[in-house]
Design a protein around this motif. Structure first.
Motif, PDB file in Angstrom:
ATOM      1  N   ALA A 220      24.158  38.249  66.022  1.00  0.00           N
ATOM      2  CA  ALA A 220      25.405  38.362  65.456  1.00  0.00           C
ATOM      3  C   ALA A 220      26.143  36.999  65.262  1.00  0.00           C
ATOM      4  O   ALA A 220      26.656  37.282  63.621  1.00  0.00           O
ATOM      5  N   ASN A 221      25.585  35.851  65.828  1.00  0.00           N
ATOM      6  CA  ASN A 221      26.474  34.840  65.218  1.00  0.00           C
ATOM      7  C   ASN A 221      25.128  34.484  64.468  1.00  0.00           C
ATOM      8  O   ASN A 221      25.789  33.626  62.945  1.00  0.00           O
ATOM      9  N   PHE A 222      23.667  34.478  64.253  1.00  0.00           N
ATOM     10  CA  PHE A 222      23.404  33.975  63.199  1.00  0.00           C
ATOM     11  C   PHE A 222      23.238  34.597  61.983  1.00  0.00           C
ATOM     12  O   PHE A 222      23.477  34.150  61.143  1.00  0.00           O
ATOM     13  N   ILE A 223      23.651  35.850  61.710  1.00  0.00           N
ATOM     14  CA  ILE A 223      24.284  36.876  60.939  1.00  0.00           C
ATOM     15  C   ILE A 223      25.738  36.624  60.322  1.00  0.00           C
ATOM     16  O   ILE A 223      25.519  36.583  59.246  1.00  0.00           O
ATOM     17  N   ALA A 224      26.776  36.293  61.178  1.00  0.00           N
ATOM     18  CA  ALA A 224      27.608  35.817  60.563  1.00  0.00           C
ATOM     19  C   ALA A 224      27.740  34.282  59.980  1.00  0.00           C
ATOM     20  O   ALA A 224      28.213  33.438  58.823  1.00  0.00           O
ATOM     21  N   GLU A 225      26.430  33.302  60.492  1.00  0.00           N
ATOM     22  CA  GLU A 225      26.581  31.887  60.068  1.00  0.00           C
ATOM     23  C   GLU A 225      25.837  32.549  59.221  1.00  0.00           C
ATOM     24  O   GLU A 225      26.336  31.521  57.838  1.00  0.00           O
ATOM     25  N   GLN A 226      24.424  32.747  58.513  1.00  0.00           N
ATOM     26  CA  GLN A 226      24.411  33.212  56.887  1.00  0.00           C
ATOM     27  C   GLN A 226      25.466  33.614  56.266  1.00  0.00           C
ATOM     28  O   GLN A 226      25.000  32.506  54.850  1.00  0.00           O
ATOM     29  N   GLY A 227      26.068  34.541  56.989  1.00  0.00           N
ATOM     30  CA  GLY A 227      26.768  34.969  55.437  1.00  0.00           C
ATOM     31  C   GLY A 227      28.469  33.837  55.097  1.00  0.00           C
ATOM     32  O   GLY A 227      28.503  33.924  54.666  1.00  0.00           O
TER      33      GLY A 227
END
Length: 324
Positions: free
Chosen positions: A314-321
């Motif tokens: 969740a943190n990784f995907i939010a960061e990428q977004g």
């Protein structure tokens, strides 16, 4: 500190999605409708989904999508082997994504669900944000032999394997797998129900190191057992409708997609060597060996590992977004 499952939540939407060929899939959504889309692919084949799969994911961060694969669980008809192959299931996953207007999602699953997740990713890599996979199964001859011949898991559970083969004295085939399939798809309904319970008992006894003395009376849901055994045997006698070593051969197509792979050190259903082999061929995949876990999805270390992996993603995907 070990993580536990998130609290029970209700689905905010349930439906039966028509995917053609006379099949309707049970499909549900829970969590945050505006959150990161995640789909969880259940095991089996034929296992059906559990409401507890919702609880791997933070309901404030995730839009959680569960469904029962065609021919099993609450999908209709069930059990059904008609128009039921791996390519049908992969198409069904993509149909669900389009139906829910999702551009990309986190693809997760356990056991047979990992096989489907990998095959889906290989066919539709642009639709996958990342993977979380628990208990890798690659659909190879070595894995079927491990489960259903004298030379595999039977060596660790000889008394249970004897029960598995002796409870079915009416099996005529030289192959236990083929013999069970013939019984499960035959005209004798009583024999099919007995065979399905014996099939599920064998796998259940192999699945966890946290619960002991699992007896036949623990198999209480005859419909679920019949779905699991009938659909699984259909897939396994057909080598899961996938060419030998196809996933490892095609891994190039998803090599840039990040993955967290969880595997119990003492998994007696899906051997860890296959997870290790997969990760060696996949630079962006990280293998987390669970030192005191087997195959079950709800063992203490498995819950801890999966919930932490879901938070990490969740943190990784939010960061990428935020970088876009």
């Amino acid at each position: 500190m070990s993580r536990v499952l998130f609290p029970n939540i209700a689905a905010y939407q349930q439906e039966w999605l028509d995917v053609g060929d006379g099949h309707q899939l049970y499909l549900e959504q829970s969590g945050n409708p505006d959150g990161i889309a995640v789909v969880y692919l259940h095991g089996g084949p034929g296992g059906g989904s559990s409401k507890n799969y919702r609880r791997y994911f933070d309901p404030e961060k995730y839009r959680i999508i569960l469904f029962d694969q065609r021919g099993c669980g609450r999908s209709k008809p069930s059990p059904s082997l008609s128009h039921n192959t791996t390519s049908h299931l992969i198409s069904d996953i993509e149909t669900i994504r389009k139906h829910l207007h999702i551009s990309q999602w986190l693809v997760t699953g356990g056991s047979w669900g990992t096989t489907l997740a990998l095959l889906y990713g290989i066919k539709y890599p642009e639709r996958v944000l990342a993977f979380i996979l628990r208990g890798i199964f690659l659909g190879t001859t070595a894995e079927y032999d491990w489960l259903y011949t004298q030379s595999g898991a039977a060596g660790f559970f000889p008394e249970y394997y004897r029960e598995f083969i002796e409870q079915r004295p009416d099996i005529k085939s030289a192959s236990i797998l083929q013999g069970y399939y013939d019984l499960l798809t035959g005209n004798n309904e009583i024999a099919a129900i007995a065979a399905s319970k014996a099939w599920c008992l064998w796998e259940l006894r192999l699945s966890t190191i946290e619960h002991h003395h699992i007896e036949p009376h623990h198999i209480t849901d005859a419909h679920q057992a019949l779905c699991m055994a009938k659909v699984s045997s259909h897939y396994f006698v057909n080598k899961c409708f996938v060419a030998e070593d196809f996933i490892l051969t095609a891994i190039e197509k998803i090599k840039t997609i990040p993955a967290i792979i969880l595997h119990g050190r003492y998994d007696m259903v899906c051997q860890m060597r296959h997870a290790d082999k997969l990760v060696q061929a996949w630079p962006n995949a990280q293998l987390q060996i669970l030192p005191k876990a087997g195959h079950g999805g709800f063992e203490t270390q498995t819950i801890d590992g999966f919930c932490k992996a879901a938070d990490t993603m969740a943190n990784f995907i939010a960061e990428q977004g935020s970088k876009k």
